[in-house]
Design a protein around this motif. Sequence first.
Motif, mmCIF file in Angstrom:
data_model
loop_
_atom_site.group_PDB
_atom_site.id
_atom_site.type_symbol
_atom_site.label_atom_id
_atom_site.label_comp_id
_atom_site.label_asym_id
_atom_site.label_seq_id
_atom_site.Cartn_x
_atom_site.Cartn_y
_atom_site.Cartn_z
ATOM 1 N N GLY A 140 20.814 32.306 22.430
ATOM 2 C CA GLY A 140 19.379 32.339 21.428
ATOM 3 C C GLY A 140 19.595 30.645 20.322
ATOM 4 N N VAL A 141 20.668 30.528 19.372
ATOM 5 C CA VAL A 141 21.082 30.151 18.384
ATOM 6 C C VAL A 141 21.266 28.765 18.866
ATOM 7 C CG1 VAL A 141 22.932 29.080 17.091
ATOM 8 C CG2 VAL A 141 22.322 31.800 16.986
ATOM 9 N N LEU A 142 21.518 28.949 19.720
ATOM 10 C CA LEU A 142 21.939 27.165 21.336
ATOM 11 C C LEU A 142 20.157 26.628 20.882
ATOM 12 C CD1 LEU A 142 23.579 25.002 22.423
ATOM 13 C CD2 LEU A 142 23.265 26.237 24.377
ATOM 14 N N VAL A 143 19.145 27.516 21.920
ATOM 15 C CA VAL A 143 17.984 27.395 21.981
ATOM 16 C C VAL A 143 17.627 26.828 20.553
ATOM 17 C CG1 VAL A 143 15.795 28.102 22.851
ATOM 18 C CG2 VAL A 143 18.000 28.478 24.140
ATOM 19 N N ALA A 144 17.435 27.461 19.549
ATOM 20 C CA ALA A 144 17.111 26.990 18.304
ATOM 21 C C ALA A 144 17.184 25.668 18.240
ATOM 22 C CB ALA A 144 17.193 28.503 17.163
ATOM 23 N N LEU A 145 18.818 25.143 18.586
ATOM 24 C CA LEU A 145 19.149 23.989 18.304
ATOM 25 C C LEU A 145 18.855 22.812 18.691
ATOM 26 C CD1 LEU A 145 21.783 22.722 16.204
ATOM 27 C CD2 LEU A 145 22.988 23.073 18.770
ATOM 28 N N CYS A 146 17.938 22.904 19.431
ATOM 29 C CA CYS A 146 17.057 22.460 21.064
ATOM 30 C C CYS A 146 16.573 21.881 20.628
ATOM 31 C CB CYS A 146 18.094 22.613 22.465
ATOM 32 S SG CYS A 146 20.071 22.411 22.595
ATOM 33 N N GLU A 147 15.845 23.114 20.367
ATOM 34 C CA GLU A 147 14.295 23.270 19.836
ATOM 35 C C GLU A 147 13.316 22.633 19.540
ATOM 36 O OE1 GLU A 147 10.512 26.430 18.285
ATOM 37 O OE2 GLU A 147 12.346 25.771 17.124
ATOM 38 N N PRO A 148 13.749 21.479 18.712
ATOM 39 C CA PRO A 148 13.369 20.105 17.690
ATOM 40 C C PRO A 148 13.366 18.681 19.142
ATOM 41 C CG PRO A 148 14.358 20.761 16.228
ATOM 42 C CD PRO A 148 14.556 21.364 17.002
ATOM 43 N N ALA A 149 14.738 18.996 19.984
ATOM 44 C CA ALA A 149 14.787 17.609 21.031
ATOM 45 C C ALA A 149 14.168 18.213 22.570
ATOM 46 C CB ALA A 149 16.401 17.717 21.159
ATOM 47 N N ASN A 228 20.423 20.770 31.735
ATOM 48 C CA ASN A 228 19.516 21.097 32.044
ATOM 49 C C ASN A 228 20.746 23.127 31.794
ATOM 50 O OD1 ASN A 228 17.167 20.194 32.521
ATOM 51 N ND2 ASN A 228 17.800 20.176 34.618
ATOM 52 N N LEU A 229 20.613 23.338 30.620
ATOM 53 C CA LEU A 229 21.751 24.149 30.294
ATOM 54 C C LEU A 229 20.704 25.186 29.674
ATOM 55 C CD1 LEU A 229 25.132 23.870 29.538
ATOM 56 C CD2 LEU A 229 24.277 24.598 30.903
ATOM 57 N N VAL A 230 19.885 24.446 29.039
ATOM 58 C CA VAL A 230 18.588 24.799 27.550
ATOM 59 C C VAL A 230 17.016 23.952 28.626
ATOM 60 C CG1 VAL A 230 17.201 25.274 25.102
ATOM 61 C CG2 VAL A 230 20.273 25.473 25.902
ATOM 62 N N ARG A 231 16.493 24.466 28.356
ATOM 63 C CA ARG A 231 15.038 23.923 29.588
ATOM 64 C C ARG A 231 13.571 24.706 28.329
ATOM 65 N NH1 ARG A 231 17.760 25.490 33.743
ATOM 66 N NH2 ARG A 231 16.663 27.083 33.842
ATOM 67 N N ARG A 232 12.862 23.702 28.272
ATOM 68 C CA ARG A 232 11.037 23.928 27.651
ATOM 69 C C ARG A 232 11.325 25.607 28.073
ATOM 70 N NH1 ARG A 232 8.607 20.569 24.892
ATOM 71 N NH2 ARG A 232 6.712 21.379 25.224
ATOM 72 N N GLN A 233 11.356 25.875 28.949
ATOM 73 C CA GLN A 233 10.771 27.288 29.297
ATOM 74 C C GLN A 233 11.416 28.006 28.638
ATOM 75 O OE1 GLN A 233 12.357 27.127 33.373
ATOM 76 N NE2 GLN A 233 13.943 28.495 33.235
ATOM 77 N N HIS A 234 12.541 27.565 28.253
ATOM 78 C CA HIS A 234 13.499 28.961 27.492
ATOM 79 C C HIS A 234 13.096 29.075 26.024
ATOM 80 C CE1 HIS A 234 17.347 28.047 30.191
ATOM 81 N NE2 HIS A 234 16.988 29.147 30.284
ATOM 82 N N LEU A 235 12.427 28.325 25.770
ATOM 83 C CA LEU A 235 11.482 28.308 24.402
ATOM 84 C C LEU A 235 10.551 29.817 24.057
ATOM 85 C CD1 LEU A 235 10.820 24.603 23.661
ATOM 86 C CD2 LEU A 235 12.012 25.880 22.794
ATOM 87 N N ARG A 236 10.859 29.866 25.197
ATOM 88 C CA ARG A 236 9.894 31.377 24.846
ATOM 89 C C ARG A 236 10.320 32.549 24.521
ATOM 90 N NH1 ARG A 236 8.516 31.302 32.043
ATOM 91 N NH2 ARG A 236 7.162 29.165 31.465
ATOM 92 N N MET A 237 11.938 32.511 24.689
ATOM 93 C CA MET A 237 12.434 33.594 23.965
ATOM 94 C C MET A 237 12.150 33.693 22.247
ATOM 95 S SD MET A 237 16.478 32.620 24.940
ATOM 96 C CE MET A 237 17.388 32.977 23.854
ATOM 97 N N LEU A 238 11.688 32.586 21.968
ATOM 98 C CA LEU A 238 11.905 31.861 20.595
ATOM 99 C C LEU A 238 10.361 32.093 19.560
ATOM 100 C CD1 LEU A 238 13.130 28.632 19.920
ATOM 101 C CD2 LEU A 238 14.701 30.603 19.574
ATOM 102 N N GLU A 239 9.505 32.834 20.972
ATOM 103 C CA GLU A 239 8.315 33.047 20.718
ATOM 104 C C GLU A 239 7.854 35.055 20.539
ATOM 105 O OE1 GLU A 239 5.996 31.429 23.495
ATOM 106 O OE2 GLU A 239 6.705 29.344 23.478
ATOM 107 N N GLY A 240 8.600 35.075 20.691
ATOM 108 C CA GLY A 240 8.353 36.863 20.119
ATOM 109 C C GLY A 240 7.964 37.186 19.056
ATOM 110 N N GLY A 241 8.286 36.682 18.086
ATOM 111 C CA GLY A 241 7.450 37.512 16.680
ATOM 112 C C GLY A 241 7.718 35.487 15.649
ATOM 113 N N ALA A 242 7.556 34.374 16.349
ATOM 114 C CA ALA A 242 7.630 33.277 15.606
ATOM 115 C C ALA A 242 6.738 32.654 16.114
ATOM 116 C CB ALA A 242 9.063 32.924 15.738
#
Length: 265
Positions: A140-149, A228-242
């Motif tokens: 989850g931390v890695l996904v948040a780090l990669c989110e802007p890119a 492809n260790l982190v992809r756009r589809q993984h951004l969904r896990m950040l949308e639960g409360g944000a």
Amino acid sequence: MTAVSVSAGWTGTDERWSALPPNGNIVFGSDENVADLVIPDEHAAGVVGRVIAADGHWTIQNATAQTPMLVENVAGNDFVSVPAGMEMPVPFTSARVLVFGSTGILAFSVQAAGHPPRVPARPTADGGTSPLNHGAKYFGVLVALCEPALRYGPMSTLPTSAEIAQRLRRLPAYRSITSAAVDFHLNYLCTRKLRGFVDAYSSIVGAPAPVVAHSRRNALVQLALRFNLVRRQHLRMLEGGARQPIAPPQAPRRLARRPAPRPQG
């Protein structure tokens, strides 16, 4: 028929080349009985993939169940990510194939003549999963780090640990996460979980060794996105409360000039 040649050894070990016959292929993997190019890694799959000379172009097949693979254009900055279980055409005449090993990344070169047509990727028998644990907090931390890119492009500024913590605290599983905890998870990824991969990737592509934390984080994001260790589809896990993603960097605002006071009298 496109002429295709593959280096007979991994980068830095052998400069000999093997030419592929029409419709021929070269198998690479750890099984010496079937692999033409043997991976010096006993934990790698028996057959990791194939380079195939097709009609007018060449393709690469990732025959593994979960190992990511990358094909980089030596003449430019573009690349092709090859998910596990996929066969894809490669549009580069001079390419470098990067393969995940058990402790790092290995590479070999491919030279081809001609320009391939646009051919859709074809799935093979295997399915694909990431070698990272998607349920772990470090992911989850890695996904948040990669989110802007992922949202705004690779030139986006990396978020700080405080911004990542603020982003994640809106999710139930990360209610108590702190900046120090974010630092711990990113340091774990850079120096333990993916250290060999980050360092090997930086070395292969000619980047300076990632010594300081900021350099390691940059290399980590490049590695995660390109493989492809982190992809756009993984951004969904950040949308639960944000509701609001981490914003892209803003240009500094220019202050409006106030008109000079008129002289009185």
